[in-house]
Write a protein that holds these residues in place. Sequence first.
Motif, PDB file in Angstrom:
ATOM      1  N   ARG A 177       0.839  -1.198   0.000  1.00  0.00           N
ATOM      2  CA  ARG A 177       0.000   0.000   0.000  1.00  0.00           C
ATOM      3  C   ARG A 177       0.877   1.252   0.000  1.00  0.00           C
ATOM      4  NH1 ARG A 177      -5.130   0.489   0.382  1.00  0.00           N
ATOM      5  NH2 ARG A 177      -5.467  -1.664   1.086  1.00  0.00           N
ATOM      6  N   VAL A 178       0.534   2.209  -0.857  1.00  0.00           N
ATOM      7  CA  VAL A 178       1.236   3.495  -0.912  1.00  0.00           C
ATOM      8  C   VAL A 178       0.441   4.488  -0.083  1.00  0.00           C
ATOM      9  CG1 VAL A 178       2.119   5.320  -2.405  1.00  0.00           C
ATOM     10  CG2 VAL A 178       2.107   2.944  -3.221  1.00  0.00           C
ATOM     11  N   GLU A 179       0.963   4.814   1.079  1.00  0.00           N
ATOM     12  CA  GLU A 179       0.264   5.720   1.993  1.00  0.00           C
ATOM     13  C   GLU A 179       0.603   7.170   1.660  1.00  0.00           C
ATOM     14  OE1 GLU A 179      -1.914   4.598   3.894  1.00  0.00           O
ATOM     15  OE2 GLU A 179      -1.397   2.525   4.415  1.00  0.00           O
ATOM     16  N   ARG A 180      -0.355   8.049   1.891  1.00  0.00           N
ATOM     17  CA  ARG A 180      -0.110   9.479   1.694  1.00  0.00           C
ATOM     18  C   ARG A 180       0.526  10.053   2.959  1.00  0.00           C
ATOM     19  NH1 ARG A 180      -4.523  12.508  -2.106  1.00  0.00           N
ATOM     20  NH2 ARG A 180      -4.830  10.834  -3.627  1.00  0.00           N
ATOM     21  N   SER A 181       1.714  10.606   2.794  1.00  0.00           N
ATOM     22  CA  SER A 181       2.448  11.146   3.933  1.00  0.00           C
ATOM     23  C   SER A 181       2.211  12.633   4.139  1.00  0.00           C
ATOM     24  CB  SER A 181       3.947  10.906   3.730  1.00  0.00           C
ATOM     25  OG  SER A 181       4.412  11.640   2.598  1.00  0.00           O
ATOM     26  N   GLY A 182       1.652  13.288   3.114  1.00  0.00           N
ATOM     27  CA  GLY A 182       1.491  14.728   3.172  1.00  0.00           C
ATOM     28  C   GLY A 182       2.605  15.469   2.470  1.00  0.00           C
ATOM     29  N   THR A 183       3.632  14.744   2.047  1.00  0.00           N
ATOM     30  CA  THR A 183       4.770  15.380   1.367  1.00  0.00           C
ATOM     31  C   THR A 183       4.490  15.586  -0.118  1.00  0.00           C
ATOM     32  OG1 THR A 183       6.321  14.403   2.943  1.00  0.00           O
ATOM     33  CG2 THR A 183       7.228  15.137   0.832  1.00  0.00           C
ATOM     34  N   VAL A 184       3.983  14.562  -0.777  1.00  0.00           N
ATOM     35  CA  VAL A 184       3.742  14.619  -2.227  1.00  0.00           C
ATOM     36  C   VAL A 184       2.463  15.403  -2.519  1.00  0.00           C
ATOM     37  CG1 VAL A 184       3.268  13.249  -4.298  1.00  0.00           C
ATOM     38  CG2 VAL A 184       4.927  12.433  -2.616  1.00  0.00           C
ATOM     39  N   GLN A 185       2.533  16.319  -3.477  1.00  0.00           N
ATOM     40  CA  GLN A 185       1.356  17.076  -3.906  1.00  0.00           C
ATOM     41  C   GLN A 185       0.601  16.274  -4.967  1.00  0.00           C
ATOM     42  OE1 GLN A 185       2.081  21.106  -5.103  1.00  0.00           O
ATOM     43  NE2 GLN A 185       3.214  21.617  -3.237  1.00  0.00           N
ATOM     44  N   TYR A 186      -0.690  16.071  -4.744  1.00  0.00           N
ATOM     45  CA  TYR A 186      -1.480  15.236  -5.641  1.00  0.00           C
ATOM     46  C   TYR A 186      -2.329  16.044  -6.628  1.00  0.00           C
ATOM     47  CZ  TYR A 186      -0.286  10.853  -3.356  1.00  0.00           C
ATOM     48  OH  TYR A 186       0.394   9.755  -2.899  1.00  0.00           O
ATOM     49  N   ARG A 187      -2.499  17.322  -6.406  1.00  0.00           N
ATOM     50  CA  ARG A 187      -3.370  18.098  -7.300  1.00  0.00           C
ATOM     51  C   ARG A 187      -2.918  18.057  -8.761  1.00  0.00           C
ATOM     52  NH1 ARG A 187      -5.172  23.861  -5.098  1.00  0.00           N
ATOM     53  NH2 ARG A 187      -6.460  23.658  -6.969  1.00  0.00           N
ATOM     54  N   PRO A 188      -1.595  18.124  -9.057  1.00  0.00           N
ATOM     55  CA  PRO A 188      -1.180  18.068 -10.471  1.00  0.00           C
ATOM     56  C   PRO A 188      -1.478  16.731 -11.155  1.00  0.00           C
ATOM     57  CG  PRO A 188       0.541  19.048  -9.111  1.00  0.00           C
ATOM     58  CD  PRO A 188      -0.461  18.463  -8.174  1.00  0.00           C
ATOM     59  N   VAL A 189      -1.656  15.674 -10.364  1.00  0.00           N
ATOM     60  CA  VAL A 189      -1.929  14.348 -10.938  1.00  0.00           C
ATOM     61  C   VAL A 189      -3.278  13.823 -10.453  1.00  0.00           C
ATOM     62  CG1 VAL A 189       0.470  13.691 -11.344  1.00  0.00           C
ATOM     63  CG2 VAL A 189      -0.538  13.316  -9.088  1.00  0.00           C
ATOM     64  N   ALA A 190      -4.179  14.723 -10.137  1.00  0.00           N
ATOM     65  CA  ALA A 190      -5.463  14.340  -9.544  1.00  0.00           C
ATOM     66  C   ALA A 190      -6.268  13.419 -10.449  1.00  0.00           C
ATOM     67  CB  ALA A 190      -6.280  15.596  -9.215  1.00  0.00           C
ATOM     68  N   GLU A 191      -6.142  13.569 -11.783  1.00  0.00           N
ATOM     69  CA  GLU A 191      -6.928  12.755 -12.706  1.00  0.00           C
ATOM     70  C   GLU A 191      -6.642  11.270 -12.540  1.00  0.00           C
ATOM     71  OE1 GLU A 191      -6.469  14.019 -16.706  1.00  0.00           O
ATOM     72  OE2 GLU A 191      -7.438  15.962 -16.404  1.00  0.00           O
ATOM     73  N   ARG A 192      -5.433  10.931 -12.109  1.00  0.00           N
ATOM     74  CA  ARG A 192      -5.067   9.517 -11.972  1.00  0.00           C
ATOM     75  C   ARG A 192      -5.495   8.926 -10.630  1.00  0.00           C
ATOM     76  NH1 ARG A 192       0.869   8.693 -14.829  1.00  0.00           N
ATOM     77  NH2 ARG A 192       0.472  10.003 -16.643  1.00  0.00           N
ATOM     78  N   PHE A 193      -5.707   9.777  -9.638  1.00  0.00           N
ATOM     79  CA  PHE A 193      -5.904   9.237  -8.294  1.00  0.00           C
ATOM     80  C   PHE A 193      -7.228   9.633  -7.645  1.00  0.00           C
ATOM     81  CE2 PHE A 193      -1.322   9.602  -9.025  1.00  0.00           C
ATOM     82  CZ  PHE A 193      -0.921   8.295  -8.784  1.00  0.00           C
ATOM     83  N   SER A 194      -7.924  10.623  -8.176  1.00  0.00           N
ATOM     84  CA  SER A 194      -9.132  11.117  -7.510  1.00  0.00           C
ATOM     85  C   SER A 194     -10.265  10.103  -7.503  1.00  0.00           C
ATOM     86  CB  SER A 194      -9.607  12.421  -8.176  1.00  0.00           C
ATOM     87  OG  SER A 194      -9.916  12.203  -9.545  1.00  0.00           O
TER      88      SER A 194
END
Length: 452
Positions: free
Chosen positions: A88-105
């Motif tokens: 499992r890839v946990e969100r740590s708060g370091t990586v910004q997801y908004r630029p790649v939101a289409e893949r993960f939202s």
Amino acid sequence: MRVCLDAYSIDLPHQTGIGVYARSLAAAYRANGVMVDGLFGRIAPRFDDPELAEIAFHRQGIVVGDLPLRERLRWFTDGLMGKVQASRVERSGTVQYRPVAERFSCLDGVLNAPMPLGRAQRHFAKTGRFLTVRLPKDVELMHWTMPVPIRAEGIKNIYTILDLIPFVLPYATLGNAEHEMKMFRTILETADQIVTISEFSRSEIARIFAVDKESILNTYLSASTEATIAAAPEDEIEKFVAASAGLQLRNYLLFVGAIEPRKNVERMIDAYLKSATTLPLVVCSSSGWLNEETITRLDFLSRSLDGTSRMNGGGKRIIRINKAKDADIARLIRGARAVVFPSLYEGFGLPVLEAMQLGTPVITSNTASMAEIAADAAILVDPFAVDELARAMETISSDDVTWSQLAAAGLARAETFSPKAFAERMRVVLNMPDRVRAKVPLTSAEGAPAGL
């Protein structure tokens, strides 16, 4: 309940029809109160530190040779054993997801296993066995959004078979037919549930592989067209089509799809040139295959017709738009006079639905799944009959009454494939018992594809 979907199509840089299906499927599961993980197949070093593991997962361009020695040894050992562990890839708060939101939202969680699709295919070609992936214990169901030679260990596996193009149109596809036939047979013999996306595909699977049609579930699919584009005022769409391609609102014909033999682009061009319409034909295409002659012809006609049109102060034009963004494609569909989609064979025919959702009339084929999806809400033509397709282009270009009727009928028909309707069909899948598996005959059933 927690379900996992393969994220191969979600992880592509450009959205494909399978990617639309995967995202819609995730939304349908979530609408039923199910948590959805995406299983990615990226090559990335593993770390005990969740923050480092997350950063490594998002790094681009990593190959096996970049991995630490212990990871390379594990890669080759896993390959020999035919088993891969997902983490499992946990969100740590370091990586910004908004630029790649289409893949993960569309996902509630992310899993990764170092198994690019090519690795699984090579393993199957060498050994004749599916690669096995071990998922975290909280995942109860694995849904593969397309036929792949992989199986999740110890839980229920559902496979979606979208179409049977590699077997019905082998001259229009690339790949190893022997391996694909063996893979499909293995899936049909071992899957806990088989899902497809049209009654046409359901019948084709039963016919070609001689299996019980009742053991295959048709859920159709949905396309989540951006609400902002569907609801946008016409003057906004008008400005976009003018600025992006020099077009006028509702004053061009539009083809959307890959340029490859199955899409019937050559006959569409022939029909357009033969027709009396003077509306431009816009070909909005992604990359395809076996298409060198078609692309050369499109480029030539685009230049020559444009020059003739300029000299004559108007006339036919072919405009090619390559690799447009999804939102821009939706705007082009919304602004078109009609979408022309004379494909020879589809498992569903997504551009037909996308056009109907946006109130744009459709010209499509009376074969395969297209007639089923469009019903009486489109002009249906024989995709091999150039004259018939030409007349349909003339009708939709000049007959405002027919245009208005088809626009209204398309919007009504699209409700059959709404996200809500898709979620209700997936609820049936969730509640279904496992299918009764049967041995698939080595010799496929005989018979020509319906409508071809």
